[in-house]
Design an enzyme around this catalytic site. Structure first.
Site, short mmCIF file in Angstrom:
data_model
loop_
_atom_site.label_atom_id
_atom_site.label_comp_id
_atom_site.label_asym_id
_atom_site.label_seq_id
_atom_site.Cartn_x
_atom_site.Cartn_y
_atom_site.Cartn_z
CG HIS A 56 79.46 50.53 -85.74
ND1 HIS A 56 79.64 51.98 -85.85
CD2 HIS A 56 78.93 50.21 -84.63
CE1 HIS A 56 79.39 52.65 -84.57
NE2 HIS A 56 78.88 51.37 -83.77
CG HIS A 58 76.50 49.15 -82.34
ND1 HIS A 58 77.77 49.40 -81.51
CD2 HIS A 58 76.34 47.76 -82.19
CE1 HIS A 58 78.42 48.13 -81.25
NE2 HIS A 58 77.54 47.08 -81.56
CG ASP A 60 74.98 54.42 -80.88
OD1 ASP A 60 74.87 53.23 -81.35
OD2 ASP A 60 75.69 55.28 -80.48
CG HIS A 61 76.71 54.33 -84.80
ND1 HIS A 61 77.86 55.33 -85.03
CD2 HIS A 61 76.76 54.08 -83.48
CE1 HIS A 61 78.25 55.69 -83.82
NE2 HIS A 61 77.64 54.67 -82.98
CG HIS A 113 82.37 49.43 -81.42
ND1 HIS A 113 82.52 49.62 -80.15
CD2 HIS A 113 81.38 49.97 -81.98
CE1 HIS A 113 81.27 50.27 -79.83
NE2 HIS A 113 80.56 50.29 -81.01
CG ASP A 132 80.88 54.20 -81.74
OD1 ASP A 132 80.97 55.43 -81.78
OD2 ASP A 132 79.86 53.42 -81.22
CG HIS A 170 79.73 57.91 -78.81
ND1 HIS A 170 78.42 57.92 -78.38
CD2 HIS A 170 79.93 57.00 -79.77
CE1 HIS A 170 77.65 56.87 -78.93
NE2 HIS A 170 78.65 56.32 -79.74
FE FE Z 1 77.94 54.36 -80.91
ZN ZN Z 2 78.72 51.60 -81.66
#
Ligand code: FE
Ligand code: ZN
Length: 241
Positions: A56, A58, A60-61, A113, A132, A170
């Site tokens: 996805h 985001h 942090d991805h 998400h 996530d 995570h």
């Molecule tokens: Fe994440």
């Molecule tokens: Zn995320």
């Protein structure tokens, strides 16, 4: 031939994953939470990088997409939404297949998400990379989708074989366990929570988990309906544990 996985910490609580199709030596990295740890892990393994597989958009991805592509020449595969923040070479969605050498990864729509979130499943090695969407004893927050959408996504994941190894993005498991204990008193959950707290005390990861273990103990999966799932999700969002 099996798929080999190397798992390593990134940022404060993300995991990075490198996967390699042993038959061909083709290698992919699941998401790009951080640049240096991914490049360092490739170097340690002595592997090149053929693909980046995003779950996805985001940061942090997908935040490391550009720099990791630049450093390795990898082709970036993922949902269209990744373009919001990062380069993407090939758009995929639910029902598509991504070939990594002889490994055929099935793309599973796991929106909720984020709207376009996807997961990758290798039926041969029974491994799923779920970003996530599903966490050990938890699930992703509903930033973009509805509870119904997330419930459908989780149902697609729980339809996978029970012994599927689930690689979540995570390490949220100890705090998820504290919430789970507040809504469910099953002996299986209590025993699992103790194992989790002990593992975290020793500094060990609790990822991967399995579909079977999550079906037995994850309060979000045990909700049984989209309506009840929405209530459990709202309770977790408000939980101060
Ligand atoms: Fe994440
Ligand atoms: Zn995320």
């Amino acid at each position: 031939m099996p798929l080999t996985v190397r798992q390593f910490p990134c940022l404060s609580d993300n995991y990075g994953f490198l996967i390699r199709d042993e038959a061909s030596g083709k290698t992919a990295c699941i998401d790009t939470p951080e640049v240096e740890p991914v490049l360092a892990e490739l170097k340690k393994a002595g592997w090149g990088l053929d693909y980046i597989l995003n779950t996805h958009w985001h940061p942090d991805h997908a935040g490391g997409n550009a720099a990791i592509k630049e450093a390795t020449g990898a082709t970036i595969v993922g949902p269209a939404e990744v373009r919001r923040i990062a380069p993407l070479d090939r758009e995929v969605g639910g029902g598509d297949v991504v070939e990594l050498g002889e490994t055929k990864l099935q793309v599973i729509d796991s929106g909720g998400h984020t709207l376009g979130h996807i997961a990758y499943f290798d039926p041969a090695s029974r491994m799923a990379f779920v970003g996530d969407t599903l966490f050990a004893l938890g699930c992703g927050r509903l930033f973009e989708g509805t509870a119904e959408q997330m419930w459908d996504s989780l149902s697609r994941l729980t339809a996978l074989p029970d012994d599927t190894q689930v690689y979540c993005a995570h390490e949220y498991t100890a705090s998820n366990a504290r919430f789970a204990l507040s809504v469910d008193s099953s002996p299986e959950l209590k025993a699992r929570a103790e194992d989790i707290f002990a593992a975290r005390e020793r500094g060990e990861p609790t990822v991967p988990t399995t579909i079977g273990l999550e079906k037995a103990t994850n309060p979000f999966l045990r909700a049984g309906s989209a309506g009840r799932f929405a209530e459990v999700r709202a309770a977790k969002d408000a939980f101060k544990g």
